[in-house]
Design a protein around this motif. Structure first.
Motif, PDB file in Angstrom:
ATOM      1  N   ARG A  97      22.390 -10.923  39.787  1.00  0.00           N
ATOM      2  CA  ARG A  97      22.154  -9.583  39.227  1.00  0.00           C
ATOM      3  C   ARG A  97      20.675  -9.208  39.229  1.00  0.00           C
ATOM      4  NH1 ARG A  97      25.114  -5.969  35.761  1.00  0.00           N
ATOM      5  NH2 ARG A  97      24.096  -4.000  36.275  1.00  0.00           N
ATOM      6  N   VAL A  98      19.794 -10.181  39.023  1.00  0.00           N
ATOM      7  CA  VAL A  98      18.363  -9.853  38.989  1.00  0.00           C
ATOM      8  C   VAL A  98      17.764  -9.718  40.385  1.00  0.00           C
ATOM      9  CG1 VAL A  98      18.028 -10.962  36.755  1.00  0.00           C
ATOM     10  CG2 VAL A  98      17.597 -12.285  38.844  1.00  0.00           C
ATOM     11  N   THR A  99      18.565  -9.955  41.429  1.00  0.00           N
ATOM     12  CA  THR A  99      18.158  -9.801  42.828  1.00  0.00           C
ATOM     13  C   THR A  99      16.907 -10.617  43.144  1.00  0.00           C
ATOM     14  OG1 THR A  99      18.927  -7.506  42.627  1.00  0.00           O
ATOM     15  CG2 THR A  99      17.845  -8.130  44.693  1.00  0.00           C
ATOM     16  N   PRO A 100      17.063 -11.932  43.278  1.00  0.00           N
ATOM     17  CA  PRO A 100      15.899 -12.796  43.535  1.00  0.00           C
ATOM     18  C   PRO A 100      15.271 -12.548  44.903  1.00  0.00           C
ATOM     19  CG  PRO A 100      17.947 -14.021  43.775  1.00  0.00           C
ATOM     20  CD  PRO A 100      18.327 -12.688  43.221  1.00  0.00           C
ATOM     21  N   HIS A 101      13.987 -12.768  44.983  1.00  0.00           N
ATOM     22  CA  HIS A 101      13.254 -12.691  46.244  1.00  0.00           C
ATOM     23  C   HIS A 101      13.315 -14.075  46.902  1.00  0.00           C
ATOM     24  CE1 HIS A 101      11.786  -9.073  44.261  1.00  0.00           C
ATOM     25  NE2 HIS A 101      11.363  -8.648  45.442  1.00  0.00           N
ATOM     26  N   LEU A 102      14.177 -14.211  47.889  1.00  0.00           N
ATOM     27  CA  LEU A 102      14.430 -15.530  48.465  1.00  0.00           C
ATOM     28  C   LEU A 102      13.193 -16.097  49.166  1.00  0.00           C
ATOM     29  CD1 LEU A 102      18.078 -15.082  49.791  1.00  0.00           C
ATOM     30  CD2 LEU A 102      17.280 -16.011  47.609  1.00  0.00           C
ATOM     31  N   GLY A 103      12.385 -15.223  49.743  1.00  0.00           N
ATOM     32  CA  GLY A 103      11.157 -15.702  50.397  1.00  0.00           C
ATOM     33  C   GLY A 103      10.224 -16.361  49.404  1.00  0.00           C
ATOM     34  N   ALA A 104      10.062 -15.730  48.240  1.00  0.00           N
ATOM     35  CA  ALA A 104       9.206 -16.307  47.200  1.00  0.00           C
ATOM     36  C   ALA A 104       9.817 -17.587  46.648  1.00  0.00           C
ATOM     37  CB  ALA A 104       9.007 -15.289  46.074  1.00  0.00           C
ATOM     38  N   ALA A 105      11.155 -17.622  46.587  1.00  0.00           N
ATOM     39  CA  ALA A 105      11.828 -18.823  46.086  1.00  0.00           C
ATOM     40  C   ALA A 105      11.597 -19.999  47.036  1.00  0.00           C
ATOM     41  CB  ALA A 105      13.322 -18.565  45.920  1.00  0.00           C
ATOM     42  N   VAL A 106      11.711 -19.754  48.333  1.00  0.00           N
ATOM     43  CA  VAL A 106      11.470 -20.813  49.317  1.00  0.00           C
ATOM     44  C   VAL A 106      10.020 -21.296  49.222  1.00  0.00           C
ATOM     45  CG1 VAL A 106      11.340 -21.339  51.783  1.00  0.00           C
ATOM     46  CG2 VAL A 106      13.288 -20.054  50.888  1.00  0.00           C
ATOM     47  N   ALA A 107       9.100 -20.380  49.047  1.00  0.00           N
ATOM     48  CA  ALA A 107       7.694 -20.760  48.902  1.00  0.00           C
ATOM     49  C   ALA A 107       7.488 -21.614  47.654  1.00  0.00           C
ATOM     50  CB  ALA A 107       6.823 -19.508  48.828  1.00  0.00           C
ATOM     51  N   GLY A 108       8.331 -21.399  46.648  1.00  0.00           N
ATOM     52  CA  GLY A 108       8.227 -22.168  45.412  1.00  0.00           C
ATOM     53  C   GLY A 108       8.637 -23.616  45.553  1.00  0.00           C
ATOM     54  N   LEU A 109       9.203 -23.994  46.709  1.00  0.00           N
ATOM     55  CA  LEU A 109       9.568 -25.386  46.957  1.00  0.00           C
ATOM     56  C   LEU A 109       8.363 -26.229  47.386  1.00  0.00           C
ATOM     57  CD1 LEU A 109      12.958 -24.830  48.834  1.00  0.00           C
ATOM     58  CD2 LEU A 109      12.640 -25.600  46.474  1.00  0.00           C
ATOM     59  N   VAL A 110       7.258 -25.571  47.673  1.00  0.00           N
ATOM     60  CA  VAL A 110       6.024 -26.282  48.027  1.00  0.00           C
ATOM     61  C   VAL A 110       5.300 -26.661  46.740  1.00  0.00           C
ATOM     62  CG1 VAL A 110       3.814 -26.142  49.221  1.00  0.00           C
ATOM     63  CG2 VAL A 110       5.834 -24.995  50.173  1.00  0.00           C
ATOM     64  N   PRO A 111       5.033 -27.964  46.524  1.00  0.00           N
ATOM     65  CA  PRO A 111       4.391 -28.382  45.267  1.00  0.00           C
ATOM     66  C   PRO A 111       3.012 -27.742  45.058  1.00  0.00           C
ATOM     67  CG  PRO A 111       5.354 -30.268  46.394  1.00  0.00           C
ATOM     68  CD  PRO A 111       5.412 -29.114  47.358  1.00  0.00           C
ATOM     69  N   VAL A 112       2.903 -26.971  43.991  1.00  0.00           N
ATOM     70  CA  VAL A 112       1.658 -26.313  43.606  1.00  0.00           C
ATOM     71  C   VAL A 112       1.564 -26.384  42.093  1.00  0.00           C
ATOM     72  CG1 VAL A 112       0.385 -24.136  43.540  1.00  0.00           C
ATOM     73  CG2 VAL A 112       1.700 -24.724  45.566  1.00  0.00           C
ATOM     74  N   LEU A 113       0.360 -26.577  41.564  1.00  0.00           N
ATOM     75  CA  LEU A 113       0.158 -26.600  40.116  1.00  0.00           C
ATOM     76  C   LEU A 113      -0.796 -25.475  39.717  1.00  0.00           C
ATOM     77  CD1 LEU A 113      -0.233 -30.330  38.996  1.00  0.00           C
ATOM     78  CD2 LEU A 113       1.525 -28.712  38.286  1.00  0.00           C
TER      79      LEU A 113
END
Length: 425
Positions: free
Chosen positions: A176-192
């Motif tokens: 329902r919140v319509t996720p941004h899949l591109g940003a989600a995939v980028a979130g799989l890269v470890p960043v702090l």
């Protein structure tokens, strides 16, 4: 020595299926549902609200850590034919002292927290009927009666239905919140990101990580899985469980990232943060979506309640049965034993006093200390047990398992230090 587990639906002649299939799973769903409570979902929402999708990688690693821990617990039970407490006891009397203190104080405080968490969505769904404390007591009594009069087979079925509700609601919200899949995939890269260390550790170590991980082996035995013939089934069951947990976590992170992060909305910490989310959902998507969310909130909280009422009571029955075998006679179901039912009562009635009083300062500190120590205790004792002669050579931990358990132990030590620093000393 008393047999402190039960024979459930999976026992049917004690012969494992030739192939591990979907119909075989059960204990993993129970442990995943019990371990993911309302507080865990709030922590995930807050992480998503503060950092968007950036910490998605931490949620994924957290699921892998829990898979490794639960697999180790199940492997110990199946490979040795001994319970986890039996293994702990073999390491020395210090484990008995620690567990005795933990299970008494933790149960007292957790009982009040679980009842309150289950009451919050009911009070919001049915305003003006009962006050929050009355709903909380009612939830505790329903959990008590349900676990008292039902054995593992019925317990598993009810937990599975509630997990289905949790799954449907969380996935619906994520869509329902319509996720941004591109940003989600980028979130799989470890960043702090700056200021994210505590949230990262919490995502990896917190969601689904409680004493219920230790209860997994007891539910495996209660299902009727009792030897290495069930090892393949147990491993499938465990993976399905934590993939399900992963869906919950990722879905709530999506909601936090899209609904909260983009709008700059901050939730209250603790279970009440989910009520804040319900208000935001009502304003954004309407009352129907908000009510569906509250139903999912209740399912999340109540599965944790009845899961602890059942699983930790099984552990307590085993604990007492090892010290006083006459209290859990050989061949008798632990679910009908005096220690099991005594701990059920302990979880339900004494904690009611905390619903009407602020938690005493000293109790908060003791609860925080022993609670923070439990997950390091679990991870490191599993490394010890599964690399010793107590475990048959064929089933001892290999490099991958030792690496995951060692990393989990280190992670939980860091979390322990952080939790101890945050206590109101």
């Amino acid at each position: 020595m008393a047999d402190t587990t039960t024979t459930g639906t999976g026992a049917r002649g004690g012969v494992p299926p030739r192939r591990a299939g979907w119909r075989s799973i059960g204990p993993g769903i129970v442990v995943a549902a019990t371990g993911v409570g309302a507080g865990d979902l709030v922590a995930t929402l807050i992480a998503g609200g503060r950092f968007g999708y950036t910490l998605l990688w931490a949620a994924v690693i957290g699921c892998l850590v829990k898979i490794s821990l639960a697999e180790a617990v199940g492997r110990w039970h199946l490979a040795t034919g001994r319970t986890l407490f039996d293994g702990w006891r073999s390491l020395g009397s210090w484990t008995t002292v620690y567990f005795a203190g933990y299970v008494v104080v933790w149960g007292f405080v957790y009982g009040a927290a679980a009842m309150s968490s289950s009451a919050l969505p009911l009070a919001a769904l049915f305003p003006g009927t009962l006050d929050l404390k009355a709903w909380a007591v009612l939830c505790g009594l329903v959990g008590l009666v349900f676990v008292w009069f039902n054995r593992y087979a019925a317990f598993e079925k009810v937990m599975t239905v509630l997990v289905g509700v949790m799954f449907a609601v969380t996935v619906y919200l994520a869509v329902r919140v319509t996720p941004h899949l591109g940003a989600a995939v980028a979130g799989l890269v470890p960043v702090l990101p700056e200021g994210s260390l505590v949230y990262t550790l919490g995502l990896i170590g917190g969601v689904g990580g409680t004493i219920t991980l230790a209860a997994y082996g007891y539910w495996v035995n209660a299902k009727g899985w009792r030897d290495t013939g069930w090892m393949k089934v147990m491993r499938l069951d465990n993976r399905v469980a934590y993939l399900t947990t992963g869906v919950f976590v990722v879905a709530m992170l999506f909601v936090g990232a899209e609904l909260l992060h983009s709008s700059g909305i901050a939730l209250a910490r603790g279970d009440r943060g989910l009520l804040d989310l319900g208000t935001v959902l009502a304003q954004t998507y309407g009352d129907t979506t908000a009510k569906l969310f509250l139903i999912g909130f209740f399912a999340t909280s109540f599965t944790s309640l009845i899961g602890v009422w059942h699983g930790v009571s099984l552990m307590f029955a085993d604990f007492v049965g090892k010290l006083r075998p006459s209290l859990v006679p050989e061949g008798r179901s632990a679910e009908k034993s005096l220690p099991f039912r005594a701990y059920l009562l302990w979880l339900t009635f004494p904690p009611v006093s905390l619903l009407f009083l602020d938690q005493p300062f000293g109790l908060v500190v003791v609860y925080g200390v022993i609670g923070a120590l439990f997950m390091p205790f679990l991870a490191l004792t599993l490394v010890w047990l599964l690399n010793s002669a107590r475990t048959p050579a064929e089933w001892r931990s290999g490099a991958v398992s030792n690496g995951m358990l060692g990393a989990a132990g280190l992670l939980f030590v860091l979390l322990c230090v952080q939790q101890l620093r945050d206590l109101p000393w």
